[in-house]
Design a protein around this motif. Structure first.
Motif, PDB file in Angstrom:
ATOM      1  N   UNK A  89       3.494  -3.127  11.610  1.00  0.00           N
ATOM      2  CA  UNK A  89       3.049  -1.774  11.281  1.00  0.00           C
ATOM      3  C   UNK A  89       4.047  -0.733  11.777  1.00  0.00           C
ATOM      4  N   UNK A  90       4.729  -1.021  12.889  1.00  0.00           N
ATOM      5  CA  UNK A  90       5.776  -0.127  13.383  1.00  0.00           C
ATOM      6  C   UNK A  90       6.953  -0.103  12.411  1.00  0.00           C
ATOM      7  N   UNK A  91       7.289  -1.257  11.867  1.00  0.00           N
ATOM      8  CA  UNK A  91       8.398  -1.342  10.906  1.00  0.00           C
ATOM      9  C   UNK A  91       8.047  -0.587   9.630  1.00  0.00           C
ATOM     10  N   UNK A  92       6.841  -0.820   9.100  1.00  0.00           N
ATOM     11  CA  UNK A  92       6.468  -0.131   7.870  1.00  0.00           C
ATOM     12  C   UNK A  92       6.458   1.380   8.063  1.00  0.00           C
ATOM     13  N   UNK A  93       5.991   1.851   9.208  1.00  0.00           N
ATOM     14  CA  UNK A  93       5.977   3.293   9.476  1.00  0.00           C
ATOM     15  C   UNK A  93       7.405   3.833   9.578  1.00  0.00           C
ATOM     16  N   UNK A  94       8.258   3.100  10.269  1.00  0.00           N
ATOM     17  CA  UNK A  94       9.627   3.569  10.486  1.00  0.00           C
ATOM     18  C   UNK A  94      10.389   3.690   9.166  1.00  0.00           C
ATOM     19  N   UNK A  95      10.351   2.644   8.359  1.00  0.00           N
ATOM     20  CA  UNK A  95      11.146   2.655   7.133  1.00  0.00           C
ATOM     21  C   UNK A  95      10.561   3.563   6.052  1.00  0.00           C
ATOM     22  N   UNK A  96       9.248   3.614   5.959  1.00  0.00           N
ATOM     23  CA  UNK A  96       8.641   4.409   4.892  1.00  0.00           C
ATOM     24  C   UNK A  96       8.432   5.867   5.291  1.00  0.00           C
ATOM     25  N   UNK A  97       7.805   6.103   6.430  1.00  0.00           N
ATOM     26  CA  UNK A  97       7.431   7.467   6.819  1.00  0.00           C
ATOM     27  C   UNK A  97       8.569   8.227   7.498  1.00  0.00           C
ATOM     28  N   UNK A  98       9.404   7.525   8.254  1.00  0.00           N
ATOM     29  CA  UNK A  98      10.472   8.207   8.976  1.00  0.00           C
ATOM     30  C   UNK A  98      11.794   8.206   8.211  1.00  0.00           C
TER      31      UNK A  98
ATOM     32  N   UNK B  39       0.824  -1.205   0.000  1.00  0.00           N
ATOM     33  CA  UNK B  39       0.000   0.000   0.000  1.00  0.00           C
ATOM     34  C   UNK B  39       0.861   1.259   0.000  1.00  0.00           C
ATOM     35  N   UNK B  40       2.014   1.183   0.666  1.00  0.00           N
ATOM     36  CA  UNK B  40       2.876   2.359   0.794  1.00  0.00           C
ATOM     37  C   UNK B  40       3.678   2.671  -0.471  1.00  0.00           C
ATOM     38  N   UNK B  41       3.805   1.724  -1.378  1.00  0.00           N
ATOM     39  CA  UNK B  41       4.741   1.945  -2.495  1.00  0.00           C
ATOM     40  C   UNK B  41       4.119   1.821  -3.878  1.00  0.00           C
TER      41      UNK B  41
ATOM     42  N   UNK C  50      11.649   3.585  -0.174  1.00  0.00           N
ATOM     43  CA  UNK C  50      10.558   3.386  -1.117  1.00  0.00           C
ATOM     44  C   UNK C  50      10.946   2.299  -2.109  1.00  0.00           C
ATOM     45  N   UNK C  51       9.951   1.829  -2.841  1.00  0.00           N
ATOM     46  CA  UNK C  51      10.212   0.876  -3.897  1.00  0.00           C
ATOM     47  C   UNK C  51      10.609  -0.508  -3.400  1.00  0.00           C
ATOM     48  N   UNK C  52      11.259  -1.302  -4.266  1.00  0.00           N
ATOM     49  CA  UNK C  52      11.643  -2.673  -3.906  1.00  0.00           C
ATOM     50  C   UNK C  52      12.527  -2.745  -2.653  1.00  0.00           C
ATOM     51  N   UNK C  53      13.435  -1.758  -2.475  1.00  0.00           N
ATOM     52  CA  UNK C  53      14.296  -1.773  -1.302  1.00  0.00           C
ATOM     53  C   UNK C  53      13.471  -1.693  -0.023  1.00  0.00           C
TER      54      UNK C  53
END
Length: 341
Positions: free
Chosen positions: A280-289, A33-35, A293-296
């Motif tokens: 959900x904490x991991x997805x927020x940390x890597x994407x929002x903080x 959803x994030x990418x 983005x993308x495959x990485x």
């Protein structure tokens, strides 16, 4: 190993397999959803993998909770459930707040309290830890089953599935008439738990009610979603197809339960609760903080989610599960001692 022991082992393994796949679908959904705008369009138009996983989780609960209630006393059941659910939830809750507090709505203190007690979903309140909205419904199923066990009518609660399905249809009609989004998902997930219970009764007594519940769900689940119509987030096709695929996910593993499950999938099922709570904490940390983005982002987020879930399972879940089992055995011995004196 006897044939009976093999059957029990295979059933436990099949449940772990469902849990592992279900949790992976939820993580996959939140990462994608994030990418990917294309994925978001697909999820809103056809089916939502995260919702498929949630439906499968409730079928697992419906199957396993009657089994757990039969094995011990009410006190033992609730002690084990408390230490199974709450300590790791509170750790995940605190960790998410630590990294995402700036994006969390300024909810009143009593809403935080209801979240802390896992009651927010039953009251229609915001879920501060996003995936945890399902846990309130899980607790409701525990309460329903435990109360029935106390009254000696546990097996009859499978018929509550009809009532939950009727409530789902009534809320769907109410949503259409009032043009307001009513909580349809709660009764539908409680119906899923009843269906899981009916399959447990099939395996432990030959009951055939599962056929009628499954048939009713496959027909009336989609009917209810089309009665309600589009609510802005869920189109009828998306909601009903996600529900049906969730049923199919569970049923595929159920039908193959005589076969052994790969060790990797059993392991993933073992950490599935932590994976569900912490990802959900991991997805927020890597994407929002961190701005990945993308495959990485997908690869790092998936690996980190599994890694954190493994650590949480090993150092939080397992110790508290052992504590819960130890305390429950103590209560059982005390009850036996009191009855024999």
């Amino acid at each position: 190993m006897s044939s009976g022991e093999t059957a029990v082992r295979n059933r436990i393994e099949f449940l772990d397999a469902v849990r592992g796949v279900a949790a992976s679908l939820v993580v996959f959904h939140h990462l994608m959803v994030n990418i990917s705008p294309e994925y978001r369009w697909f999820g809103h138009t056809f089916f939502d993998p995260g919702r498929i996983g949630v439906v499968a989780f409730f079928l697992v609960s419906g199957y396993v909770i009657p089994l757990s209630l039969r094995r011990g006393t009410q006190n033992a059941f609730w002690i084990k459930r408390f230490f199974r659910l709450f300590p790791v939830y509170w750790v995940a809750f605190a960790l998410y707040f630590a990294v995402a507090h700036k994006s969390i709505s300024d909810a009143p203190l009593w809403v935080w309290g209801m979240n802390f007690l896992m009651l927010n979903g039953l009251l229609g309140l915001v879920s501060i830890l996003p995936p945890a909205w399902t846990l309130s419904i899980e607790l409701l199923f525990y309460i329903q089953s435990s109360t029935a066990r106390l009254r000696g009518v546990l097996d009859r609660t499978v018929h509550f599935g009809w009532l939950w399905l009727v409530l789902f249809l009534a809320l769907a009609a109410g949503s259409r008439a009032l043009e307001k989004d009513l909580p349809l998902t709660l009764p539908l997930l409680m119906f899923c738990a009843a269906l899981g219970h009916s399959l447990y009764l099939r395996d432990h007594g030959g009951s055939r009610i599962w056929r009628y519940l499954l048939g009713a769900g496959l027909v009336l689940g989609p009917v209810g979603t089309y009665v309600r119509g589009h609510d802005g987030e869920w189109a009828p096709l998306t909601y009903s197809l996600s529900f049906i695929l969730g049923l199919c996910l569970f049923l595929v593993f159920y039908l193959l339960q005589a076969r052994s499950v790969p060790n990797a999938l059993k392991w993933l099922g073992g950490i599935s609760y932590s994976l569900y709570l912490f990802h959900i904490t991991i997805t927020h940390t890597f994407h929002d903080l961190l701005g990945l983005d993308g495959p990485l982002y997908f690869m790092v987020g998936a690996a980190a989610s599994v890694g954190i879930a493994h650590l949480a399972h090993r150092y939080v879940e397992k110790p508290f599960n052992r504590l819960g089992h130890g305390l429950s055995r103590t209560r059982i011995k005390a009850a036996i001692g009191a009855s024999s004196s």
